[in-house]
Design a protein around this motif. Structure first.
Motif, PDB file in Angstrom:
ATOM      1  N   SER A  52       0.797  -1.222   0.000  1.00 40.30           N
ATOM      2  CA  SER A  52       0.000   0.000   0.000  1.00 40.30           C
ATOM      3  C   SER A  52       0.826   1.266   0.000  1.00 40.30           C
ATOM      4  O   SER A  52       0.376   2.287  -0.502  1.00 40.30           O
ATOM      5  N   GLY A  53       2.007   1.261   0.578  1.00 36.81           N
ATOM      6  CA  GLY A  53       2.753   2.490   0.710  1.00 36.81           C
ATOM      7  C   GLY A  53       2.230   3.381   1.815  1.00 36.81           C
ATOM      8  O   GLY A  53       2.727   4.488   2.031  1.00 36.81           O
ATOM      9  N   ARG A  54       1.209   2.896   2.516  1.00 34.98           N
ATOM     10  CA  ARG A  54       0.615   3.675   3.609  1.00 34.98           C
ATOM     11  C   ARG A  54      -0.058   2.709   4.574  1.00 34.98           C
ATOM     12  O   ARG A  54      -0.720   1.757   4.145  1.00 34.98           O
ATOM     13  N   GLY A  55       0.099   2.935   5.855  1.00 39.28           N
ATOM     14  CA  GLY A  55      -0.507   2.058   6.836  1.00 39.28           C
ATOM     15  C   GLY A  55      -1.985   2.347   7.040  1.00 39.28           C
ATOM     16  O   GLY A  55      -2.484   3.413   6.677  1.00 39.28           O
ATOM     17  N   GLY A  56      -2.685   1.381   7.613  1.00 39.49           N
ATOM     18  CA  GLY A  56      -4.074   1.591   7.988  1.00 39.49           C
ATOM     19  C   GLY A  56      -5.103   1.402   6.908  1.00 39.49           C
ATOM     20  O   GLY A  56      -6.267   1.754   7.103  1.00 39.49           O
ATOM     21  N   VAL A  57      -4.716   0.838   5.759  1.00 37.13           N
ATOM     22  CA  VAL A  57      -5.692   0.649   4.685  1.00 37.13           C
ATOM     23  C   VAL A  57      -6.318  -0.742   4.722  1.00 37.13           C
ATOM     24  O   VAL A  57      -7.231  -1.030   3.949  1.00 37.13           O
ATOM     25  N   GLY A  58      -5.833  -1.613   5.605  1.00 35.22           N
ATOM     26  CA  GLY A  58      -6.475  -2.908   5.787  1.00 35.22           C
ATOM     27  C   GLY A  58      -5.871  -4.061   5.027  1.00 35.22           C
ATOM     28  O   GLY A  58      -6.522  -5.097   4.870  1.00 35.22           O
ATOM     29  N   LYS A  59      -4.622  -3.952   4.577  1.00 37.75           N
ATOM     30  CA  LYS A  59      -4.082  -5.049   3.776  1.00 37.75           C
ATOM     31  C   LYS A  59      -3.789  -6.299   4.612  1.00 37.75           C
ATOM     32  O   LYS A  59      -3.876  -7.416   4.096  1.00 37.75           O
ATOM     33  N   THR A  60      -3.473  -6.154   5.892  1.00 36.87           N
ATOM     34  CA  THR A  60      -3.248  -7.338   6.728  1.00 36.87           C
ATOM     35  C   THR A  60      -4.542  -8.124   6.911  1.00 36.87           C
ATOM     36  O   THR A  60      -4.549  -9.356   6.803  1.00 36.87           O
ATOM     37  N   TRP A  67     -11.258 -23.355  -0.255  1.00 44.64           N
ATOM     38  CA  TRP A  67     -11.443 -23.841  -1.620  1.00 44.64           C
ATOM     39  C   TRP A  67     -10.544 -25.027  -1.942  1.00 44.64           C
ATOM     40  O   TRP A  67     -10.523 -25.504  -3.069  1.00 44.64           O
ATOM     41  N   GLY A  68      -9.786 -25.482  -0.951  1.00 48.68           N
ATOM     42  CA  GLY A  68      -8.948 -26.655  -1.153  1.00 48.68           C
ATOM     43  C   GLY A  68      -7.506 -26.370  -1.486  1.00 48.68           C
ATOM     44  O   GLY A  68      -6.754 -27.295  -1.815  1.00 48.68           O
ATOM     45  N   LEU A  69      -7.074 -25.102  -1.389  1.00 44.84           N
ATOM     46  CA  LEU A  69      -5.688 -24.754  -1.702  1.00 44.84           C
ATOM     47  C   LEU A  69      -4.835 -24.788  -0.439  1.00 44.84           C
ATOM     48  O   LEU A  69      -5.295 -24.441   0.651  1.00 44.84           O
ATOM     49  N   HIS A  70      -3.589 -25.210  -0.598  1.00 52.68           N
ATOM     50  CA  HIS A  70      -2.604 -25.126   0.484  1.00 52.68           C
ATOM     51  C   HIS A  70      -1.930 -23.766   0.365  1.00 52.68           C
ATOM     52  O   HIS A  70      -1.296 -23.470  -0.643  1.00 52.68           O
ATOM     53  N   VAL A  71      -2.060 -22.925   1.381  1.00 48.73           N
ATOM     54  CA  VAL A  71      -1.659 -21.524   1.293  1.00 48.73           C
ATOM     55  C   VAL A  71      -0.422 -21.263   2.139  1.00 48.73           C
ATOM     56  O   VAL A  71      -0.338 -21.680   3.293  1.00 48.73           O
ATOM     57  N   GLY A  72       0.543 -20.550   1.548  1.00 49.75           N
ATOM     58  CA  GLY A  72       1.692 -20.054   2.281  1.00 49.75           C
ATOM     59  C   GLY A  72       1.516 -18.570   2.551  1.00 49.75           C
ATOM     60  O   GLY A  72       1.259 -17.799   1.625  1.00 49.75           O
ATOM     61  N   LEU A  73       1.618 -18.154   3.799  1.00 50.30           N
ATOM     62  CA  LEU A  73       1.482 -16.749   4.199  1.00 50.30           C
ATOM     63  C   LEU A  73       2.844 -16.229   4.643  1.00 50.30           C
ATOM     64  O   LEU A  73       3.507 -16.855   5.475  1.00 50.30           O
ATOM     65  N   ILE A  74       3.242 -15.094   4.083  1.00 52.39           N
ATOM     66  CA  ILE A  74       4.525 -14.493   4.453  1.00 52.39           C
ATOM     67  C   ILE A  74       4.276 -13.064   4.932  1.00 52.39           C
ATOM     68  O   ILE A  74       3.674 -12.262   4.217  1.00 52.39           O
ATOM     69  N   ASP A  75       4.741 -12.760   6.129  1.00 53.68           N
ATOM     70  CA  ASP A  75       4.655 -11.399   6.658  1.00 53.68           C
ATOM     71  C   ASP A  75       5.992 -10.719   6.411  1.00 53.68           C
ATOM     72  O   ASP A  75       6.966 -10.937   7.139  1.00 53.68           O
ATOM     73  N   LEU A  76       6.055  -9.910   5.358  1.00 53.99           N
ATOM     74  CA  LEU A  76       7.298  -9.222   4.994  1.00 53.99           C
ATOM     75  C   LEU A  76       7.451  -7.871   5.676  1.00 53.99           C
ATOM     76  O   LEU A  76       8.385  -7.131   5.352  1.00 53.99           O
ATOM     77  N   ASP A  77       6.542  -7.539   6.579  1.00 55.62           N
ATOM     78  CA  ASP A  77       6.777  -6.399   7.467  1.00 55.62           C
ATOM     79  C   ASP A  77       7.634  -6.943   8.606  1.00 55.62           C
ATOM     80  O   ASP A  77       7.143  -7.202   9.714  1.00 55.62           O
ATOM     81  N   ASP A 124       2.040 -10.288   2.846  1.00 57.18           N
ATOM     82  CA  ASP A 124       1.703  -8.981   3.401  1.00 57.18           C
ATOM     83  C   ASP A 124       3.004  -8.196   3.531  1.00 57.18           C
ATOM     84  O   ASP A 124       4.065  -8.779   3.789  1.00 57.18           O
ATOM     85  N   THR A 125       2.960  -6.899   3.341  1.00 56.65           N
ATOM     86  CA  THR A 125       4.194  -6.119   3.293  1.00 56.65           C
ATOM     87  C   THR A 125       4.144  -4.934   4.246  1.00 56.65           C
ATOM     88  O   THR A 125       3.089  -4.558   4.748  1.00 56.65           O
ATOM     89  N   ALA A 126       5.319  -4.343   4.429  1.00 53.74           N
ATOM     90  CA  ALA A 126       5.419  -3.126   5.234  1.00 53.74           C
ATOM     91  C   ALA A 126       4.946  -1.930   4.421  1.00 53.74           C
ATOM     92  O   ALA A 126       4.931  -1.958   3.191  1.00 53.74           O
ATOM     93  N   SER A 127       4.556  -0.865   5.121  1.00 56.31           N
ATOM     94  CA  SER A 127       4.120   0.339   4.419  1.00 56.31           C
ATOM     95  C   SER A 127       5.290   1.067   3.776  1.00 56.31           C
ATOM     96  O   SER A 127       5.103   1.898   2.887  1.00 56.31           O
TER      97      SER A 127
END
Length: 410
Positions: free
Chosen positions: A148-156, A169-179, A255-258
């Motif tokens: 987003s380039g800005r915090g507080g927009v709800g991307k997390t 839906w049956g998918l195996h999901v990998g979640l990465i917190d890059l913040d 998910d990324t840092a702002s």
């Protein structure tokens, strides 16, 4: 996975550039060219099953391209209708929008702008042109990066909800917190701490895989660092982390840092889709423009960039005027997630993202719709009824008014 077919109508001399542009936009699509407008419409009407994309452009005679696209949109036989032109004016874009055309494609402009490698670049990231989009033939999962380039927009909250829906839906999901310094993706799942990436001593795939935390059915989470000051220690392992997640999952969401750190910039360069999240506020729109320009300078193809309006009014028509001249947003696909009310923030704050994902509301249905559209573009929409239903979810809700005749009082 549902097959994706793009049915095109354009002169033979243009078919090479159009085909290349289509495969950049839809990596899994098979291109079929029609010799006339009538043949294109007849072919689309006879299609049954799979995802159908209709594209028309560069006609030299007969019906105009925009009229052909408008007729196809009225037929309702294509999931998307694309108009191909060399250069689109604002007037043409307005006409296309009113005609129901999904997007305008400018094949000559979809290539990423080269970056001048000078000493003025402060980020120590290799500036390179993005590799062709993955088609899954290498066995690795697609990578979708939300920023987003800005915090507080709800991307997390969006990332956590999308992961839970994809898992349903049956998918195996990998979640990465890059913040890496201040990420809190783990709190959405009720965890007290995340998977500490600062504990990695080397980019060893086995060590990275063992570090993940299971946060739900078929969801693995990595990140952030246990202490903000250790973020720089984990940053060099970001590429290895992404490779490990893509090798062990069906879909990877980041998910990324702002702020655009080296780890975030590297993820943007490697992403199959970059989703720019904003919430309509003026500062958020300015951040959207800056981040779109940065993504292009990093070598991200414009056709891999999407823009997502969070907290949108479900009854208001989307306003696309903000993308009129922003670098990198010319062909970015618009997505919308509807306002979910205070309940969404409350459930996320209490770590009950799983309960929220199971609750049918405007927010969860629109997140599912956006996720389905992204997966459909990548050619990996799961073959299940819930995913197909989400891909058909409208981006604007209709208002229903009830009128009644009052009884006369005698």
């Amino acid at each position: 996975m549902q097959p994706v077919t793009c049915f095109c109508c354009c002169p033979p001399v243009r078919r090479g550039s159009v085909s290349e542009a289509v495969h950049t936009l839809y990596p899994h699509a098979a291109c079929i060219f029609a010799d006339s407008a009538a043949e294109l419409r007849e072919t689309l009407i006879g299609q049954d099953g799979g995802i159908c994309i209709a594209l028309a452009g560069y006609s030299e005679s007969g019906v105009s391209d925009i009229n052909l696209c408008a007729a196809i949109a009225r037929d309702g036989c294509a999931h998307e209708v694309v108009l191909a032109v060399d250069s689109a004016s604002g007037s043409l874009r307005s006409r296309a929008k009113r005609a129901g055309i999904s997007r305008i494609l400018e094949p000559e402009k979809i290539q990423s702008h080269p970056v001048r490698e000078t000493e003025e670049h402060t980020m120590q990231v290799e500036m390179r042109r993005t590799e062709p989009a993955r088609d899954g033939s290498d066995g690795r999962a697609p990578l979708v990066v939300l920023c987003s380039g800005r915090g507080g927009v709800g991307k997390t909250s969006l990332t956590a909800t999308a992961a839970l829906i994809a898992a349903s839906w049956g998918l195996h999901v990998g979640l990465i917190d890059l913040d890496l310094a201040n990420g809190n993706l783990y709190t959405c799942f009720g965890l007290k701490r995340g998977a500490d990436l600062a504990s990695l001593a080397a980019p060893d795939p086995e060590a990275i895989a063992s570090l993940s935390l299971s946060v739900g059915d078929s969801i693995e989470l990595w990140g952030p660092c246990s202490l903000p000051e250790l973020a720089e220690k984990a940053a060099p392992f970001a590429d290895a982390l992404i490779d490990c997640a893509r090798s062990n999952a069906d879909l990877v969401l980041a998910d990324t840092a702002s702020t655009t750190t080296d780890a975030v910039a590297g993820a943007l360069q490697r992403a199959d889709r970059v989703v720019l999240v904003y919430d309509g506020r003026q500062a958020s729109l300015a951040a959207l423009a800056r981040l779109g320009g940065l993504a292009v300078r990093l070598g991200v193809a414009r056709t891999r960039i999407m823009r997502l309006e969070n907290h949108a009014d479900p009854y208001a028509k989307p306003d696309y005027s903000y993308a009129r001249a922003e670098m990198g947003l010319e062909v970015a696909r618009p997505l919308r997630v509807f306002e979910g009310g205070p309940e969404v923030a409350q459930l996320m704050g209490e770590g009950l993202a799983g309960e929220l994902a199971r609750y049918s509301c405007d927010f969860t249905r629109s997140v599912a719709s956006c996720l389905a559209q992204i997966l459909a573009e990548l050619g990996c929409l799961p073959d299940c009824e819930a995913a197909r239903r989400a891909s058909r979810e409208p981006s604007v809700k209709r208002r229903f008014w009830r009128f009644s005749r009052g009884r006369e009082v005698g």
